[in-house]
Write a protein that holds these residues in place. Structure first.
Motif, short mmCIF file in Angstrom:
data_model
loop_
_atom_site.label_atom_id
_atom_site.label_comp_id
_atom_site.label_asym_id
_atom_site.label_seq_id
_atom_site.Cartn_x
_atom_site.Cartn_y
_atom_site.Cartn_z
N ASN A 1 -24.03 -52.40 -54.48
CA ASN A 1 -23.46 -53.99 -54.77
C ASN A 1 -23.62 -54.85 -53.94
N PHE A 2 -24.89 -54.94 -53.42
CA PHE A 2 -25.44 -55.96 -52.50
C PHE A 2 -26.28 -57.08 -53.23
N LEU A 3 -26.71 -56.87 -54.32
CA LEU A 3 -27.45 -57.76 -55.13
C LEU A 3 -27.08 -59.26 -55.03
N ASN A 4 -25.70 -59.40 -54.96
CA ASN A 4 -25.23 -60.77 -55.14
C ASN A 4 -25.44 -61.43 -53.71
N ILE A 5 -25.60 -60.78 -52.60
CA ILE A 5 -26.21 -61.40 -51.46
C ILE A 5 -27.70 -61.84 -51.29
N THR A 6 -27.78 -63.15 -51.66
CA THR A 6 -29.31 -63.52 -51.95
C THR A 6 -29.97 -63.51 -50.87
N SER A 7 -29.37 -63.61 -49.29
CA SER A 7 -30.35 -63.51 -48.40
C SER A 7 -30.79 -62.27 -48.10
N LEU A 8 -30.45 -61.31 -48.85
CA LEU A 8 -31.06 -60.00 -48.62
C LEU A 8 -32.48 -59.70 -49.30
N TRP A 9 -32.67 -60.77 -50.00
CA TRP A 9 -34.04 -60.66 -50.68
C TRP A 9 -35.31 -61.02 -49.62
N ILE A 10 -34.79 -61.48 -48.31
CA ILE A 10 -35.66 -61.69 -47.39
C ILE A 10 -36.24 -60.26 -46.83
N VAL A 11 -35.56 -59.24 -47.15
CA VAL A 11 -36.14 -57.81 -46.75
C VAL A 11 -37.44 -57.59 -47.50
N ASN A 12 -37.59 -57.86 -48.75
CA ASN A 12 -38.97 -57.89 -49.44
C ASN A 12 -39.97 -58.51 -48.52
N TYR A 13 -39.86 -59.73 -47.96
CA TYR A 13 -40.75 -60.32 -47.25
C TYR A 13 -41.07 -59.63 -45.97
N VAL A 14 -39.99 -59.25 -45.39
CA VAL A 14 -40.10 -58.41 -43.90
C VAL A 14 -40.92 -57.15 -44.45
N THR A 15 -40.86 -56.63 -45.39
CA THR A 15 -41.63 -55.37 -45.90
C THR A 15 -43.00 -55.74 -46.07
N LEU A 16 -43.25 -56.93 -46.77
CA LEU A 16 -44.73 -57.26 -47.13
C LEU A 16 -45.31 -57.52 -45.78
N THR A 17 -44.65 -57.92 -44.95
CA THR A 17 -45.18 -58.57 -43.48
C THR A 17 -45.59 -57.23 -42.63
N LEU A 18 -44.72 -56.08 -42.77
CA LEU A 18 -44.88 -55.04 -41.99
C LEU A 18 -46.09 -54.28 -42.69
N ILE A 19 -46.11 -54.28 -43.98
CA ILE A 19 -47.08 -53.48 -44.72
C ILE A 19 -48.56 -54.05 -44.45
N SER A 20 -48.35 -55.55 -44.64
CA SER A 20 -49.68 -56.37 -44.64
C SER A 20 -50.32 -56.05 -43.08
N LEU A 21 -49.66 -56.03 -42.20
CA LEU A 21 -50.05 -55.88 -40.67
C LEU A 21 -50.80 -54.28 -40.63
N TYR A 22 -50.06 -53.42 -41.14
CA TYR A 22 -50.70 -51.94 -41.17
C TYR A 22 -52.02 -52.07 -42.18
N GLN A 23 -52.06 -52.93 -43.04
CA GLN A 23 -53.17 -52.93 -44.00
C GLN A 23 -54.26 -53.31 -43.14
N VAL A 24 -54.26 -54.57 -42.52
CA VAL A 24 -55.14 -55.09 -41.76
C VAL A 24 -55.50 -53.97 -40.48
N HIS A 25 -54.60 -53.35 -39.99
CA HIS A 25 -54.78 -52.42 -38.90
C HIS A 25 -55.77 -51.45 -39.39
N LYS A 26 -55.40 -50.65 -40.57
CA LYS A 26 -56.04 -49.75 -41.24
C LYS A 26 -57.24 -50.01 -41.59
N LEU A 27 -57.46 -51.13 -42.07
CA LEU A 27 -58.92 -51.59 -42.51
C LEU A 27 -59.93 -51.75 -41.33
N VAL A 28 -59.22 -52.45 -40.16
CA VAL A 28 -59.92 -52.43 -38.98
C VAL A 28 -60.38 -51.20 -38.41
N LYS A 29 -59.19 -50.10 -38.61
CA LYS A 29 -59.78 -48.98 -38.06
C LYS A 29 -60.59 -48.17 -38.71
N GLN A 30 -60.57 -48.18 -40.12
CA GLN A 30 -61.60 -47.12 -41.15
C GLN A 30 -62.96 -47.86 -40.97
#
Length: 154
Positions: A37-66
């Motif tokens: 029941n947290f959907l009505n808390i609109t500021s929690l959508w920022i968790v998607n952006y934090v997720t994208l940031t962390l996965i993107s940094l991992y994406q760059v790191h993995k690509l550099v490593k490979q």
């Protein structure tokens, strides 16, 4: 010194794969927020952006490593922007389909949910996510430049 050795086909593949990974994480987070029941808390959508940031940094790191070479500055920007846009296209489609089963979801996005299209929530998710992808791509550009400048190693 690292060399730039990443091919365009490898970039396309990583954009596709990591876009789907981001999408799956968004859906999991969405369902967790829904059932807690947290959907009505609109500021929690920022968790998607934090997720994208962390996965993107991992994406760059993995690509550099490979590849054994750095990803050029502008190529990193495009890669992360398209990864984020692709993931939010998929998430927008999910929101559109999910809105048919849960009419309450449209009320979170629309002021007048009865007269507006169900497509409005999906479009808002896509454009908001694409805008955030630009900012996250800028963050990832500076992260990838560390490899180019030799500040970080594989």
């Amino acid at each position: 010194m690292l060399q730039a050795k990443i091919s365009f086909s490898k970039i396309k593949k990583t954009v596709f794969v990591f876009g789907i990974v981001n999408f799956v994480v968004y859906v999991i987070l969405f369902l967790v927020f829904k059932y807690l029941n947290f959907l009505n808390i609109t500021s929690l959508w920022i968790v998607n952006y934090v997720t994208l940031t962390l996965i993107s940094l991992y994406q760059v790191h993995k690509l550099v490593k490979q590849s054994g070479g750095y990803v050029p500055f502008l190529q990193t920007f495009c890669m992360i922007f398209f990864t984020g846009s692709w993931s939010f296209i998929l998430f927008g489609i999910f929101i559109f389909i999910y809105a048919w089963f849960d009419p309450y979801l449209n009320q979170l996005f629309d002021m007048d949910a009865d007269s507006q299209s169900r497509l409005v929530s999906a479009i808002l998710v896509f454009f908001e996510g694409s805008g955030a992808s630009i900012i996250i791509a800028l963050i990832a550009m500076f992260y990838s430049s560390r490899y180019e400048d030799g500040e970080a190693t594989i």
